[in-house]
Motif scaffolding. Structure first.
Motif, PDB file in Angstrom:
ATOM      1  N   ARG A 117       0.830  -1.204   0.000  1.00 18.04           N
ATOM      2  CA  ARG A 117       0.000   0.000   0.000  1.00 18.04           C
ATOM      3  C   ARG A 117       0.864   1.253   0.000  1.00 18.04           C
ATOM      4  O   ARG A 117       0.568   2.233  -0.691  1.00 18.04           O
ATOM      5  CB  ARG A 117      -0.938  -0.022   1.201  1.00 18.04           C
ATOM      6  N   GLN A 118       1.941   1.231   0.782  1.00 17.91           N
ATOM      7  CA  GLN A 118       2.822   2.400   0.856  1.00 17.91           C
ATOM      8  C   GLN A 118       3.415   2.717  -0.510  1.00 17.91           C
ATOM      9  O   GLN A 118       3.570   3.892  -0.867  1.00 17.91           O
ATOM     10  CB  GLN A 118       3.945   2.137   1.861  1.00 17.91           C
ATOM     11  N   ASN A 119       3.737   1.704  -1.290  1.00 15.89           N
ATOM     12  CA  ASN A 119       4.350   1.907  -2.602  1.00 15.89           C
ATOM     13  C   ASN A 119       3.328   1.918  -3.736  1.00 15.89           C
ATOM     14  O   ASN A 119       3.715   1.874  -4.899  1.00 15.89           O
ATOM     15  CB  ASN A 119       5.393   0.809  -2.856  1.00 15.89           C
ATOM     16  N   HIS A 120       2.038   1.973  -3.392  1.00 21.96           N
ATOM     17  CA  HIS A 120       0.963   2.072  -4.398  1.00 21.96           C
ATOM     18  C   HIS A 120       1.069   0.941  -5.421  1.00 21.96           C
ATOM     19  O   HIS A 120       1.001   1.160  -6.631  1.00 21.96           O
ATOM     20  CB  HIS A 120       1.020   3.427  -5.100  1.00 21.96           C
ATOM     21  N   PHE A 121       1.231  -0.273  -4.911  1.00 16.01           N
ATOM     22  CA  PHE A 121       1.399  -1.443  -5.778  1.00 16.01           C
ATOM     23  C   PHE A 121       0.162  -1.609  -6.672  1.00 16.01           C
ATOM     24  O   PHE A 121      -0.947  -1.837  -6.175  1.00 16.01           O
ATOM     25  CB  PHE A 121       1.602  -2.677  -4.909  1.00 16.01           C
ATOM     26  N   PRO A 122       0.314  -1.513  -8.009  1.00 11.20           N
ATOM     27  CA  PRO A 122      -0.853  -1.430  -8.886  1.00 11.20           C
ATOM     28  C   PRO A 122      -1.234  -2.728  -9.578  1.00 11.20           C
ATOM     29  O   PRO A 122      -2.197  -2.745 -10.354  1.00 11.20           O
ATOM     30  CB  PRO A 122      -0.396  -0.414  -9.935  1.00 11.20           C
ATOM     31  N   PHE A 123      -0.505  -3.819  -9.337  1.00 14.32           N
ATOM     32  CA  PHE A 123      -0.660  -5.007 -10.170  1.00 14.32           C
ATOM     33  C   PHE A 123      -1.707  -5.957  -9.581  1.00 14.32           C
ATOM     34  O   PHE A 123      -1.606  -6.397  -8.441  1.00 14.32           O
ATOM     35  CB  PHE A 123       0.670  -5.730 -10.325  1.00 14.32           C
ATOM     36  N   GLY A 124      -2.697  -6.296 -10.401  1.00 16.45           N
ATOM     37  CA  GLY A 124      -3.761  -7.182  -9.958  1.00 16.45           C
ATOM     38  C   GLY A 124      -3.463  -8.643 -10.152  1.00 16.45           C
ATOM     39  O   GLY A 124      -4.155  -9.501  -9.589  1.00 16.45           O
ATOM     40  N   SER A 125      -2.455  -8.965 -10.944  1.00 19.36           N
ATOM     41  CA  SER A 125      -2.099 -10.358 -11.197  1.00 19.36           C
ATOM     42  C   SER A 125      -0.603 -10.473 -11.376  1.00 19.36           C
ATOM     43  O   SER A 125       0.083  -9.496 -11.704  1.00 19.36           O
ATOM     44  CB  SER A 125      -2.804 -10.879 -12.455  1.00 19.36           C
ATOM     45  N   LEU A 126      -0.093 -11.680 -11.159  1.00 21.03           N
ATOM     46  CA  LEU A 126       1.323 -11.928 -11.369  1.00 21.03           C
ATOM     47  C   LEU A 126       1.704 -11.672 -12.823  1.00 21.03           C
ATOM     48  O   LEU A 126       2.757 -11.096 -13.113  1.00 21.03           O
ATOM     49  CB  LEU A 126       1.664 -13.366 -10.973  1.00 21.03           C
ATOM     50  N   GLU A 127       0.836 -12.079 -13.745  1.00 22.67           N
ATOM     51  CA  GLU A 127       1.135 -11.885 -15.166  1.00 22.67           C
ATOM     52  C   GLU A 127       1.259 -10.404 -15.503  1.00 22.67           C
ATOM     53  O   GLU A 127       2.121 -10.000 -16.302  1.00 22.67           O
ATOM     54  CB  GLU A 127       0.046 -12.541 -16.022  1.00 22.67           C
ATOM     55  N   ASP A 128       0.417  -9.573 -14.884  1.00 25.14           N
ATOM     56  CA  ASP A 128       0.502  -8.129 -15.090  1.00 25.14           C
ATOM     57  C   ASP A 128       1.829  -7.589 -14.568  1.00 25.14           C
ATOM     58  O   ASP A 128       2.475  -6.736 -15.199  1.00 25.14           O
ATOM     59  CB  ASP A 128      -0.678  -7.463 -14.382  1.00 25.14           C
ATOM     60  N   PHE A 129       2.263  -8.085 -13.407  1.00 22.24           N
ATOM     61  CA  PHE A 129       3.532  -7.663 -12.821  1.00 22.24           C
ATOM     62  C   PHE A 129       4.705  -8.049 -13.727  1.00 22.24           C
ATOM     63  O   PHE A 129       5.680  -7.290 -13.874  1.00 22.24           O
ATOM     64  CB  PHE A 129       3.672  -8.311 -11.448  1.00 22.24           C
ATOM     65  N   ILE A 130       4.620  -9.205 -14.351  1.00 20.45           N
ATOM     66  CA  ILE A 130       5.681  -9.647 -15.260  1.00 20.45           C
ATOM     67  C   ILE A 130       5.679  -8.816 -16.537  1.00 20.45           C
ATOM     68  O   ILE A 130       6.733  -8.350 -17.010  1.00 20.45           O
ATOM     69  CB  ILE A 130       5.515 -11.138 -15.591  1.00 20.45           C
ATOM     70  N   ASP A 131       4.508  -8.587 -17.100  1.00 21.75           N
ATOM     71  CA  ASP A 131       4.423  -7.890 -18.390  1.00 21.75           C
ATOM     72  C   ASP A 131       4.673  -6.390 -18.279  1.00 21.75           C
ATOM     73  O   ASP A 131       5.227  -5.784 -19.196  1.00 21.75           O
ATOM     74  CB  ASP A 131       3.044  -8.112 -19.019  1.00 21.75           C
ATOM     75  N   ASN A 132       4.274  -5.787 -17.164  1.00 24.97           N
ATOM     76  CA  ASN A 132       4.289  -4.325 -17.062  1.00 24.97           C
ATOM     77  C   ASN A 132       5.050  -3.805 -15.849  1.00 24.97           C
ATOM     78  O   ASN A 132       4.929  -2.623 -15.515  1.00 24.97           O
ATOM     79  CB  ASN A 132       2.849  -3.803 -17.010  1.00 24.97           C
ATOM     80  N   GLY A 133       5.815  -4.685 -15.210  1.00 18.67           N
ATOM     81  CA  GLY A 133       6.585  -4.283 -14.045  1.00 18.67           C
ATOM     82  C   GLY A 133       7.968  -4.899 -14.062  1.00 18.67           C
ATOM     83  O   GLY A 133       8.495  -5.282 -15.110  1.00 18.67           O
ATOM     84  N   SER A 134       8.559  -5.019 -12.881  1.00 18.84           N
ATOM     85  CA  SER A 134       9.966  -5.413 -12.767  1.00 18.84           C
ATOM     86  C   SER A 134      10.165  -6.859 -12.346  1.00 18.84           C
ATOM     87  O   SER A 134      11.278  -7.253 -11.989  1.00 18.84           O
ATOM     88  CB  SER A 134      10.665  -4.494 -11.756  1.00 18.84           C
ATOM     89  N   ALA A 135       9.108  -7.681 -12.382  1.00 21.86           N
ATOM     90  CA  ALA A 135       9.241  -9.093 -12.024  1.00 21.86           C
ATOM     91  C   ALA A 135       9.960  -9.859 -13.120  1.00 21.86           C
ATOM     92  O   ALA A 135       9.649  -9.710 -14.308  1.00 21.86           O
ATOM     93  CB  ALA A 135       7.865  -9.706 -11.773  1.00 21.86           C
ATOM     94  N   LEU A 136      10.920 -10.698 -12.728  1.00 20.77           N
ATOM     95  CA  LEU A 136      11.643 -11.585 -13.655  1.00 20.77           C
ATOM     96  C   LEU A 136      11.234 -13.014 -13.337  1.00 20.77           C
ATOM     97  O   LEU A 136      11.799 -13.651 -12.444  1.00 20.77           O
ATOM     98  CB  LEU A 136      13.153 -11.417 -13.505  1.00 20.77           C
ATOM     99  N   VAL A 137      10.256 -13.517 -14.063  1.00 15.37           N
ATOM    100  CA  VAL A 137       9.711 -14.855 -13.805  1.00 15.37           C
ATOM    101  C   VAL A 137       9.517 -15.544 -15.148  1.00 15.37           C
ATOM    102  O   VAL A 137       8.793 -15.050 -16.013  1.00 15.37           O
ATOM    103  CB  VAL A 137       8.360 -14.778 -13.058  1.00 15.37           C
ATOM    104  N   GLY A 138      10.188 -16.694 -15.341  1.00 12.44           N
ATOM    105  CA  GLY A 138      10.029 -17.414 -16.590  1.00 12.44           C
ATOM    106  C   GLY A 138      11.260 -18.218 -16.928  1.00 12.44           C
ATOM    107  O   GLY A 138      12.095 -18.524 -16.066  1.00 12.44           O
TER     108      GLY A 138
END
Length: 379
Positions: free
Chosen positions: A277-298
């Motif tokens: 909440r403090q960092n305004h985390f905007p991702f509703g799904s893991l796939e969204d975090f991977i496609d549009n954020g900094s997650a390195l999963v795959g």
């Protein structure tokens, strides 16, 4: 591409297996745990040097949840245990520091590490820290700008006379020791949420470290674009100014579905934490975090493709990769995935994105005392 390991030394988050467990006499269980965690952090730095990282970063927090309140001390001990890896503050909270003291401490670290220091400064985003120093959080940006202006003068000049708003004036002040790297090392600026970080870096022509942590990639890209526009405004050359970009610790498997299965529980748990909440985390799904954020999963190939795409968009020469697992809380498992990253991903990135940051190598013990520039502009 060059690679930076970044850690905040969270008290109860995995980083490295403890390999030294000596305990002070009459210490409390809490103190013993803290000693083990600090020793584990130092062991993690030696592991990072061996696995292939170019730099190791320690953040600064004045918060009971973290053990990184004294990054200069931590990095000084790490300097004695390593020989090649760059020593980085990610970030040093200069808004809360006395610029005179900071200039002295980090110049001492630069001397003792044979010129391996890279300082990254910032306002800091921890809500607890300002109260520890009796500082009004509303003043932090102004304090950062003023403190940095004095800090850079103290590193570059002798007999400094200065008057400001937040500390007593100086008359003919010279700090000792001087930084080993001459000219004085360039200072990086951490950027995460505000244009004020990118504007301050651009004003002085300094390099930028874009956190790229918990928000969408487009948010950080807008700050970087603003930074480069302001570099031009201040008559600095963006092509000659390095940029670093952060990403989370990777999850790498032979099949992408296996990586998703490993990462999904941690992603779901993180969304419910106060830090999200403090960092305004905007991702509703893991796939969204991977496609549009900094997650390195795959798979390794998927991660290579993502990181090359990020480079095309940001133009970064340095990649900051977390060493305290975001998706994998077991330290041994986190390190196994990072080792796989350096075996299967890093060689391609080094070949595809040549970088002259931190080249040539810092002097070894036989060169101690030489004063030479260690960081060349990016190629």
């Amino acid at each position: 591409m060059k690679f930076l390991a970044s850690t905040l030394a969270a008290r109860d988050v995995g980083g490295a297996a403890v390999t030294t467990t000596a305990t002070a006499t009459r210490s409390s269980p809490a103190a013993e745990h803290e000693q083990e965690r600090l020793r584990a952090l130092v062991d993690l730095a030696t592991w990072a040097e061996g696995v292939g990282y170019d730099a190791f970063g320690v953040g600064e927090r004045h918060n009971p949840a973290f053990l990184s309140s004294a990054p200069a001390v931590l990095l000084g001990h790490i300097a004695a245990r390593t020989s090649r890896i760059r020593l980085v503050t990610t970030v040093a909270v200069l808004s809360l520091a006395d610029p005179v003291r900071a200039a002295e401490e980090y110049a001492t670290l630069d001397q003792l590490s044979d010129g391996r220091l890279d300082l990254v400064i910032g306002k800091g985003n921890d809500p607890v820290s300002p109260g520890m120093f009796g500082v009004d959080a509303a003043e932090l940006w102004d304090r950062l700008a003023e403190n940095y202006e004095l800090f850079r003068r103290l590193w570059r000049e002798e007999n400094v006379t200065w008057t400001g708003r937040f500390r007593p004036p100086l008359h003919g002040a010279t700090t000792r020791p001087r930084p080993l790297q001459q000219p004085a090392p360039r200072v990086w600026h951490g950027s995460a949420s505000s244009e004020r970080s990118s504007d301050l870096a651009a004003r002085w022509g300094d390099p930028l470290y874009s956190a790229n942590g918990f928000r969408r990639t487009d948010h950080y890209l807008a700050l970087v674009q603003r930074y480069r526009d302001r570099l031009v405004h201040h008559d600095h050359d963006p092509a000659a100014t390095p940029l670093a970009l952060g990403v989370h610790s990777p999850v790498i498997t032979d099949r992408s579905q296996d990586a998703l299965a490993l990462a999904r529980p941690a992603f779901a748990a993180f969304r419910d934490l106060p830090v999200a909440r403090q960092n305004h985390f905007p991702f509703g799904s893991l796939e969204d975090f991977i496609d549009n954020g900094s997650a390195l999963v795959g798979t390794a190939d998927q991660i290579i493709e993502k990181l090359l795409d990020l480079h095309r968009r940001f133009g970064n020469q340095v990649l900051g990769i977390g060493v305290e697992g975001f998706f994998l809380t077991d330290p041994a498992t986190t390190r196994a995935h990072l080792e796989r990253f350096f075996a299967e991903v890093a060689p391609t990135l080094r070949a595809e994105v040549p970088s002259a940051v931190w080249t040539p190598e810092p002097p070894g013990p036989q060169d101690r005392g030489e004063r030479r520039r260690l960081s060349a502009p990016p190629g």
